[in-house]
Write a protein that holds these residues in place. Structure first.
Motif, PDB file in Angstrom:
ATOM      1  N   GLU A 168       0.818  -1.214   0.000  1.00 57.25           N
ATOM      2  CA  GLU A 168       0.000   0.000   0.000  1.00 57.25           C
ATOM      3  C   GLU A 168       0.848   1.258   0.000  1.00 57.25           C
ATOM      4  O   GLU A 168       0.474   2.266  -0.572  1.00 57.25           O
ATOM      5  N   VAL A 169       1.984   1.184   0.666  1.00 56.34           N
ATOM      6  CA  VAL A 169       2.856   2.363   0.705  1.00 56.34           C
ATOM      7  C   VAL A 169       3.602   2.476  -0.621  1.00 56.34           C
ATOM      8  O   VAL A 169       3.664   3.551  -1.226  1.00 56.34           O
ATOM      9  N   ARG A 178       2.790   1.617  -3.447  1.00 55.66           N
ATOM     10  CA  ARG A 178       1.941   2.035  -4.568  1.00 55.66           C
ATOM     11  C   ARG A 178       1.825   3.550  -4.686  1.00 55.66           C
ATOM     12  O   ARG A 178       1.372   4.076  -5.698  1.00 55.66           O
ATOM     13  N   MET A 179       2.224   4.251  -3.623  1.00 57.44           N
ATOM     14  CA  MET A 179       2.136   5.710  -3.688  1.00 57.44           C
ATOM     15  C   MET A 179       3.060   6.298  -4.747  1.00 57.44           C
ATOM     16  O   MET A 179       2.858   7.404  -5.211  1.00 57.44           O
ATOM     17  N   LEU A 188       3.390   5.220  -7.691  1.00 59.07           N
ATOM     18  CA  LEU A 188       2.903   4.979  -9.046  1.00 59.07           C
ATOM     19  C   LEU A 188       2.324   6.246  -9.659  1.00 59.07           C
ATOM     20  O   LEU A 188       1.626   7.016  -8.988  1.00 59.07           O
TER      21      LEU A 188
END
Lengths: 459, 372, 1019
Positions: free
Chosen positions: C914-915, C917-918, C920
């Motif tokens: 989740e982290v 993916r920041m 992207l």
């Protein structure tokens, strides 16, 4: 009535009457399966189930479960596809081309050859489907208006031509086969005693009753279909070859491919017919109908097409050298002497050298030899496609991207699975379908049957 | 007198042929012959017309050929011509070499399938149709001639016997046989399928708005893996993807406004803040355009505080720019107010860039000079 | 429609059930254990799978397929409550700031989306350190490293900042006479220095020690010896006409890096002048790969050769040893003398004496390329002080150790002693972004902030100040090091106001008219000072030479040189999957370090590398022993490696705080004794087993094909284009015609609107791989991991092919009479072997955007077609994944998603996080499995550029549309522009004589062009 010269070997052996033909053809359907059949069927089913497992992995996890890579984007998938399509050529060729040429010897074998064709095309069609990254979207290859606007297929793509060619070929072959099957289903229907069997064959026979007008149309339709199927069968492998021939990859970009592929297809198709019929004539007692003469005839076709294929191989080498293009030259040198030399060597020995043994009458009339050779030929033809696809791709233009291919158990599983599936279908067919086109065969019984020949000899 | 059905059964095709000829010589029409295999020359002997199915096939082929032309033209040239590998999608003819395989395959496809369909249709062959051959042996090794006779049958019987029939049977036609009724009602199962299909289709359309999330099959890239603007981001405060930049940072092209939003700040802006942009017609014109988008609804086109919202009493107390009403404003204070807002008026800093605000200030001053 | 909810099963009742979670994320709930029944014969026989199980699996997969049709997720939209005036959702903002992670420094421009940085670009407003390398580019991903330290810890337990502050303030106050040591990485931040000096006032026993894991201390010491100040001279390679480097990898990270730009400016042959570069080195380095002449010698011989060169140039006679290149040195010296003030000699040694020798040569030549009057401060590490610290700690002199941004437990050769010493220190504090080996040993672990979260400043070069501003609010409960110091000093000020005041008081005053806001906006403040020539101290050169020799006196046997890879740096960013997957520019191997060895040497020792059946490279493993340390390392046969030497990269073998997949290679720091990157008397011994490499390029020579066109400077200068870059002609009915003129069809019109072209100057390209990482960052390219790379399934949209020259060429084959079939086979086999000391070329290859693209015509569903601006486009959502396009691509640039690379536990990299993916880029869709992807020529950037130009009512300019690779390229090898714009910079390369198209004869008509490589060979 036209009677054939007695010098020609009879095409139906034994003292067969029309009724005998009926009984012989209906016997496997009406009787119980023997142990051989059950053994073969079990084996085929196991292979098929393995294939299904491998397919589940492919669809569930991704094409990554295969051995492909960024350089070799096709390997066993398209090799198998072309191999199966090639095998699927003999049936239609035997029925259509030989029908046009009025070759009567085709009649005992055409039904099974066509069945083989259809089952082989089914296997072939699995591969373009499975090799897609997103097989659930496979219907997008049909000219299908989508929800998002005018997004159509690309008619410039040889792969799309393939879609049209394979689907036309499959459907036309099936129809051709079924049109011929209807009178024979009617025969079984009329003999059937069990109600269930009778019901099934009633449905399958479409209510055929053998009226003179129907027979007239039947013959016309068969002839026209044969006329259509002949160019069709040639077009199919031509178009399959265009997948490669229209590309820019050295080793693929070759104008010789269409005839070369067609010859190769006939070659492997006939070999597969041999493999199957040699088993089948034994298993379902059809030695009187599928005779040594049939086998020999087919062996001659194998020898001829094998030689054509051999010439094509040599022409390819010559053209590579003569072109003066270093990429082409290297591609062919690499085929023969690179890391995949063993595939090339197998292809050359199995496809070019081994069929030449058929020049010896003794060998080409030997059932055991024919059987072994027919398998060798098909292995060789598999290697041919492997050589064309993998060795061309793995070393093309930029050496930085050169790579190698090695199959995974999923690759192997799917291939074995299709072989299993093919035999499952074929074995079921052999138990439930009239394996010889008895209606047609009866038309030549008088002219080419052994007893009738003898009869006329004494006249 | 009732109609009679005469069947002559033969066991050899050659004998059958001579029998047919014999019957025909006598001027008797044969109604039907049932054979287990195609007996060559039988149709001629019976006087059947040649079939025209081949001609039909030719026409079907032409249809297929032109359909392929239309298909390729419509999809590649007309509906959405794309540049595919530089291939000429300008006219069909230029792009045609690519379409030859398609044209060929479609021709074959249409010919074969339409012809076989015609063949089934004409022969009344379909799955489940009952066989109508009068004797099951006619699919094995027997040949059967069939006659419908009004009246005496003995003559016919004699001829048949003479020509070698192994059996001759005569029976009365009790009821009209359903031989010609080729179309039967579909079986029950088929109707069930049709009903279900109808139900399925009808469920597709619904006037109600969709409240539940739709089902997604194989969600291929439907949803962004990257955090999109205003989406949910578990790493953000309150799961917000939208973050506020750190106080005091300055992005490229951004001019920070340092005067604070206080009364002192207002006074400073009023007295000291000067517009850094040129005072010219172009800027004023741009300012007017922006004014007419952002300010007009309250301040009115003339700046008299009589915008539509004021007239409709949605907002009240919007002052006129006139010097009599607002004696103490400057371009600096106007800028300040647009940036921070004042009283009922909110901040417009996020809608208008720094120089846009200056341009509007310029226009406001212009309006002010025009107001009495 | 019905509102009823129909349960799919009992699991559905529980929203949080694992099965339901899995079903949402995956198509199958659990892995189908097909291996059990489909594996090899043994497991088939021994497997517990019954027929019933098998049928269950079959039935299950059908059920799973229907369950795959799940409800689509509810997409929530959460807008700002009060939208800030400096953010427009959906459009990118750029912040000028700097990245300083202790190993690298650069002035950068950060692209942020809604207050979240997603990419780092160079800040071209800066004069120095205005380029980005691969590590700087990848740094943004380290911000989103899920293994970061998220809250302060004491002995592994989370505690609050207030209790941390109380504890440490007490500890510092009670230090008494004992030392308080601040062990930090190089910190050339004026404001931090100010804080530290204030801190020292408060705590007088404070000692600040700078520590660089990969040390440049020798060069600093040399400058200090000569000029009395710890700094580095400013090297300007653009000024140099003759460059002689003794093992200095100045395209890598020599003395902090950042020299590529100057180097490539000097090597531009356009003005008919071009620098000549001679490299004398041990390992094949990036600099060596770019050299015109390269000599591979042992490290000890390098030292001797440098002294010899000194002797020749200065006419002195310092004692030295024989070297194999003695005969060449006279010629080299002559060239240097001829170049005069345009000559430059550099050395990569960390020995003060060798650095003095090199500087002395430059001074004697009056080299303008070495500017001592403009000192550089990017490196501060002091080896002696660090070694002293270890002793002090062990002797109990240290009361508190505050480590910041260093990982000595991992990177010190004598880390065992260091750890021992730490145990004797009352208070050990590690202020760090990441959990690492040192945090494990410290009492207090305090999370610090990433450069992109921090305020800061820097003066890398005398007279140029840079500011650092945060581009995101801190992700975790972190605090900057400087804020910690302020807090522990008892100050109420935060670092932001401190830095602002410090600048207002001390820095902005140095330049009239400069404001804080403007500097923050620009990122840099340039004082444009004239160089201030310092006075030169006298040095006894004989002693220096003797000391330099002493360094290698005992050199015998096999010698080892430790080096730093372009990807991994000093190992700080080991948990960065982009850098792990980045193939080393030289070896083209990723996810690993290994012992490089020359082919001849390997053959003698019976060591081999070989390709297994799927092409992947395997190698032997050896036990490497040197100076009392030994470990097992795989060997990698490296052309150009000096015979009798070995190379091993630092920065691998991290064990703490990195994901399992990122625990790659071996830690070479134990060999880095006393910060000496050379070791002698090394022994290697083959051990059992084999090592699996992940090599993206399996074939290393060009096979005498026209892939990289190359000529010598002499020919380029004096001969016509036809001789060295002939136009490809084809025979037609109208005589020979250029390939570009021949066409079967009418052309599609490309004159309306922009038409983009990319030019790659192979002469300027140094192979540094910054573009590769930039492309990953911009286009959300997946990381696939070592196993997949091994299967040749790397996803790089942009790759840098590296070719070695071979001893066999077609010409040579002809001369040797190799003809006929066997001769050709022999010739090709020999061509596959690289020379012992090969010439190296780099060639970035991405989608060539062919106007006659072979990939487009073959796609059955028209998923790839040509855009009006020349781009070959992929409609990912239309792709069904036949891979025909990739097969038919002559450049092999298309990449297939073999698996689902996002949200898949098997690919546990940033996209499964989740982290992570920041990072992207929301403008680029993340491709699912089964889809083909490739370089789009950054269509999201070009389209945005077109729109913004349109909105502004002006013509599209180059600046609007720079692609990730062209903007990241530090050597300006890539030019991107609109060929329909006469003013675009692309016009120059487009009409240059050096221009050629890759595989032009295939007829693809690419929109990417290359510029012939020129090698400045002595004719």
């Amino acid at each position: 009535m036209h009677y054939e010269s007695e010098i020609r070997e009879p095409l139906v052996l034994g003292n067969k009457s029309y009724s005998d033909v009926t009984r012989d053809v209906a016997a496997p359907v009406e009787g119980k399966a023997n142990k051989m059949w059950w053994f073969a069927f079990t084996l085929a089913t196991i292979a098929f189930l393995w294939g299904i497992g491998a397919m589940a992995i492919t669809i569930g996890e991704g094409i990554g479960s295969w051995g492909l890579n960024k350089t070799v984007g096709w390997a066993w998938d398209i090799t198998n596809f072309v191999w199966w399509v090639g095998i699927g050529h003999a049936g239609t060729l035997i029925s259509a081309v030989l029908l046009l040429f009025r070759q009567k010897w085709r009649m005992s074998i055409n039904r099974s050859a066509e069945a083989m064709t259809i089952f082989a095309v089914v296997q072939a069609a699995l591969f373009p489907l499975l090799h897609m990254g997103r097989p659930w979207l496979a219907y997008w290859v049909f000219p299908f208006p989508n929800n998002f606007g005018s997004l159509w297929v690309n008619f410039n793509s040889p792969l799309l031509w393939d879609v049209f060619a394979i689907s036309t070929y499959f459907s036309v072959s099936t129809v051709f086969w079924y049109v011929g099957l209807i009178p024979d289903f009617a025969m079984i229907r009329d003999r059937a005693v069990k109600p269930f069997q009778k019901h099934i064959y009633k449905i399958m026979s479409f209510g055929w009753s053998g009226k003179a007008k129907h027979w007239q149309r039947f013959e016309e339709v068969s002839l026209v279909l044969a006329g259509l199927a002949t160019p069709l069968v040639l077009s199919v492998h031509t178009i399959v070859s265009m997948d490669f021939a229209t590309s820019v990859i050295p080793g693929w970009h070759t104008t010789i491919f269409p005839p070369y592929f067609v010859a190769g297809a006939i070659f492997s198709g006939f070999a597969m017919v041999q493999t199957l019929l040699i088993i089948m004539r034994k298993v379902v007692n059809l030695e009187s109908y599928i005779t040594i003469q049939h086998i020999e005839m087919m062996n001659i076709v194998i020898m001829l097409t094998g030689s054509i294929v051999g010439v094509a191989y040599i022409t390819e080498l010559f053209m590579a050298w003569y072109s003066g293009v270093e990429y082409e030259q290297y591609a062919f040198l690499n085929r023969a002497t690179g890391p995949y030399w063993w595939a090339y060597l197998s292809m050359m020995t199995f496809n070019v050298v081994s069929p030449q043994l058929m020049w010896f009458k003794k060998l080409r009339t030997s059932i055991m030899f024919t059987f072994v050779l027919s398998i060798i030929v098909n292995v060789g033809m598999w290697f041919e496609r492997f050589v064309i696809i993998v060795t061309s791709l793995h070393r093309d233009y930029l050496p930085s991207s050169w790579s190698m291919f090695s199959p995974t158990y999923v690759d192997i599983g799917i291939f074995v699975g299709t072989i299993g599936f093919f035999f499952v279908l074929f074995l079921l067919y052999a138990r439930t379908f009239p394996v010889i086109a008895q209606a047609e065969l009866k038309t030549i019984l008088k002219s080419s049957g052994e007893s009738q020949k003898k009869l006329h000899k004494h006249e | 007198m009732s109609k009679k059905l005469v069947h002559g059964l033969f066991d050899d095709d050659d004998i059958l042929m001579s029998g047919v000829k014999a019957v025909r010589q006598k001027g008797i029409d044969i109604d039907e012959v049932y054979t287990p295999f195609p007996v060559h020359g039988l149709d001629k002997a019976m006087g059947l017309k040649p079939t025209r199915i081949a001609s039909a096939a030719f026409i079907f082929g032409i249809i297929g050929f032109f359909f392929a032309i239309w298909l390729t033209w419509f999809m590649m040239i007309e509906d959405w011509p794309q540049n595919i590998g530089g291939k000429p999608s300008f006219t069909w003819l230029e792009n045609m070499p690519s379409f030859i395989p398609i044209m060929f395959e479609m021709t074959i496809f249409f010919t074969a399938h339409l012809m076989v369909t015609t063949y089934f249709f004409k022969n009344k062959l379909y799955p489940g149709s009952a066989g109508i051959n009068p004797d099951p042996r006619t699919t094995d090794d027997k040949f059967l001639m069939e006659f419908f006779v009004d009246g005496d049958t003995s003559n016919l019987e004699a001829i048949l016997k003479d020509s070698g029939a192994i059996e001759v049977t005569v029976k009365d036609i009790v009821e009209e046989e359903k031989r010609n009724l080729w179309f039967k009602l579909p079986p029950k199962s088929a109707s069930v399928v049709v009903i279900l299909l109808g139900l399925g289709l009808s469920s597709c359309s619904s006037d109600e708005p969709m409240r539940e999330p739709v089902s997604v099959y194989m969600p291929d890239m439907y949803h962004s893996v990257a955090y999109e603007p205003y989406s949910e981001d578990p790493n953000g405060i309150n799961s917000m993807e939208a973050r506020t930049p750190v106080d005091g940072t300055i992005k490229r092209g951004y001019v920070p406004y340092d005067i604070p939003n206080t009364n002192e700040g207002y006074q400073e802006a009023l007295m000291n803040l000067k517009s850094p942009i040129a005072s010219n017609d172009e800027n004023a014109k741009y300012g007017e355009e922006l004014y007419n988008i952002y300010c007009i609804s309250c301040h009115g086109i003339n700046g008299d505080g009589q915008g539509k919202l004021v007239q409709n009493e949605k907002f009240l107390g919007v002052p006129s720019y006139a010097a009599s009403r607002l004696p103490n404003i400057s371009e600096g204070s106007i800028f300040h107010v647009i940036t921070y807002g004042k009283n009922m008026m909110g901040s417009h800093a996020s809608q208008l860039t720094w120089d846009e605000r200056w341009k509007i200030s310029q226009h406001v001053l212009k309006l002010r000079s025009q107001l009495k | 429609m019905s509102q009823k909810k129909y349960w799919k099963g009992i699991e559905d009742l529980n929203e949080e059930s694992q099965i339901m979670q899995d079903l949402r994320n995956k198509e199958f709930v659990e892995e189908i254990p097909t291996d059990d029944f489909l594996g090899d014969k043994e497991s088939l026989e021994s497997g517990s799978t019954t027929r019933r199980d098998f049928l269950k699996y079959i039935g299950f997969s059908t059920a799973a397929a229907s369950l795959a049709a799940c409800e689509g997720p509810v997409v929530k939209s959460i807008p700002y409550v009060v939208k800030p005036d400096n953010v427009t959702p959906g459009s990118a903002d750029y912040y000028a700031t700097s990245i300083s992670d202790g190993h690298d420094f650069a002035s950068v421009l950060v692209r942020a989306r809604e207050g979240r940085p997603i990419r780092i670009e160079p800040n071209t407003m800066a004069d120095y350190y205005s380029t980005t390398n691969a590590r700087i580019q990848a740094n943004v991903l380290s911000l989103y490293d899920s293994n970061r330290l998220k809250a302060p810890q004491k002995e592994g337990e989370e505690i609050s900042w207030s209790s941390v502050d109380a504890d440490i303030a007490t500890a510092l106050a009670t230090a008494g006479d004992k030392e308080i040591v601040l062990l930090t990485s190089s910190m050339f931040s004026p404001s931090t220095k100010e804080i530290i000096s204030k801190f020292s006032e408060k705590y007088p026993t404070t000692k600040h020690i700078s520590y660089d894991a990969v040390s440049s201390s020798g060069a600093l010491d040399a400058y200090e010896t000569l000029y009395g100040k710890r700094a580095l001279p400013l090297y300007n390679f653009a000024e140099a006409r003759t460059i002689v480097s003794f093992g200095a990898d100045f395209i890598g990270d020599w003395l902090g890096g950042g020299y590529e730009k100057g180097y490539s400016i000097g090597r531009n042959p356009k003005q008919k002048e071009m620098s000549r570069h001679i490299q004398v080195e041990t390992n094949m380095s990036l600099a060596g790969a770019n050299a015109d002449d390269r000599y591979s010698v042992k490290p000890s011989e390098q030292a001797s050769a440098l002294i010899k060169l000194y002797n020749i140039i200065l006419g002195e006679n310092l004692a030295t040893n024989k070297t194999p290149i003695d005969s060449k040195l006279a010629a080299i010296a002559k060239e240097l003398k001829n170049a005069g003030s345009k000559a430059l000699v550099v050395t990569g040694s960390n020995d003060k004496n060798l650095q003095i020798l090199a500087m002395k040569i430059n001074l004697a030549l009056q080299s303008r390329a070495m500017c001592v009057g403009k000192p550089v401060f990017v490196k501060e590490g002091n080896d002696n002080a660090v070694q002293q610290l270890v002793q002090d700690m062990n002797s109990g002199k240290v009361s508190a150790l505050i480590c910041y941004n260093v990982n000595p437990v991992y990177s010190l050769a004598n880390s065992v002693e260091f750890v021992k010493g730490m145990k004797k220190v009352e208070t050990t504090v590690s202020v760090t972004q990441f959990v690492d080996e040192t945090t494990k040993e410290s009492t207090y672990n305090l999370p610090s902030q990433h450069s992109l979260e921090s305020w800061g400043d820097a003066m890398a070069v005398e007279g140029e100040y840079s500011l650092m501003q945060p581009t995101i609010r801190p992700l975790y409960d972190t605090r900057q090091f400087q804020d910690n110091l302020l807090k522990w000093m008892g100050s109420d000020e935060d670092f932001y106001s401190f830095i602002k005041n410090n600048w207002k008081n001390n820095i902005l005053s140095k330049k009239t008219g400069s404001t804080w806001n403007q500097t923050l906006h620009d990122g840099v403040l340039k004082l444009s000072l004239d160089p201030d020539m310092p006075t030169l101290n006298e040095v006894d050169m004989a002693a220096v030479a003797k000391a330099a020799q002493k360094y290698f006196k005992n050199a015998k046997g096999i010698e080892l040189e430790l080096y730093v890879k372009a990807g991994m740096g000093n190992g700080e960013l080991a948990n960065n999957p982009w850098l792990q997957e980045l193939p080393d520019p030289i070896t083209r191997t990723s996810w690993d370090n290994y012992l490089t060895i020359s082919a001849a040497h390997a053959k003698e020792l019976g060591l081999t590398n070989w390709n297994v059946s799927n092409g992947a490279l395997n190698g032997d493993i050896v036990k490497l022993s040197a100076a009392g340390v030994s470990m097992t390392v795989p060997v990698f046969i490296q052309p150009g490696q000096a015979y009798g030497t070995l190379g091993l990269a630092l920065g691998y073998g991290r064990s703490e705080g990195v994901k399992d997949a990122m625990k790659t290679g071996v830690n070479a720091y134990p060999f880095y004794k006393s910060f000496n990157k050379y070791a002698s008397s090394v022994s290697i011994e083959k051990v059992e087993g084999e090592h699996e490499f992940a090599c993206v390029q399996l074939h290393h020579t060009m096979m005498d094909r026209d892939v990289v066109q190359e000529t010598t400077f002499d020919i380029y200068k004096n001969k016509s284009r036809d001789e060295w870059n002939p136009i490809n002609m084809l025979a037609t009915h109208d005589g020979n015609q250029p390939v570009s003129k021949i066409d079967l069809w009418d052309q599609h019109d490309s004159d309306i609107g922009p038409h983009f072209n990319l030019s790659i100057d192979l002469n300027a390209c140094t192979g540094c791989a910054a573009c590769v990482v930039a492309c990953h960052a911009e286009n959300n390219v997946a990381v696939v991991g070592k196993e997949e790379v091994r299967k040749s399934r790397d996803m790089h949209w942009l790759r840098i092919d590296r070719y070695y020259s071979s001893d066999m060429t077609k010409e040579k084959a002809k001369a040797e009479g190799l003809s006929g079939v066997t001769g050709s086979v022999d010739m090709y086999h020999q061509m596959e072997v690289a020379s012992a000391n090969p010439e190296v070329v780099f060639q970035p290859v991405m989608c060539q955007h062919c106007n006659h693209a072979p990939c487009e015509t073959v796609c059955p569903v028209a998923a790839t077609s040509h855009g009006a601006q020349g781009q070959n486009q992929m409609a990912y959502n239309r792709c069904v994944g036949t891979r025909y396009c990739a097969n038919n691509c002559p450049y092999k640039v298309r990449r297939f998603n073999w698996f689902q690379y996002n949200g898949n536990e098997k690919f546990d990299y940033h996209m499964n996080d989740e982290v992570g993916r920041m990072v992207l880029n929301p403008d680029v869709v993340i491709r699912d499995r089964g889809v083909m992807e490739k370089c789009s020529m950054c269509i999201q950037i070009t389209q945005a550029g077109i729109l913004s130009a349109k909105k502004d009512g002006r013509r599209l300019e180059d600046i609007d549309i720079q692609t990730a690779c062209s903007s990241a390229c530090p050597s300006e090898a890539m030019a991107f522009g609109d060929i329909n714009n006469e003013e675009s910079l692309i016009q120059e390369p487009l009409h240059d004589d050096r221009k050629y198209y890759l595989l032009e004869t295939v007829g693809t008509k690419p929109n990417v062009m290359y510029q012939t490589k020129i090698r400045n060979k002595n004719s």
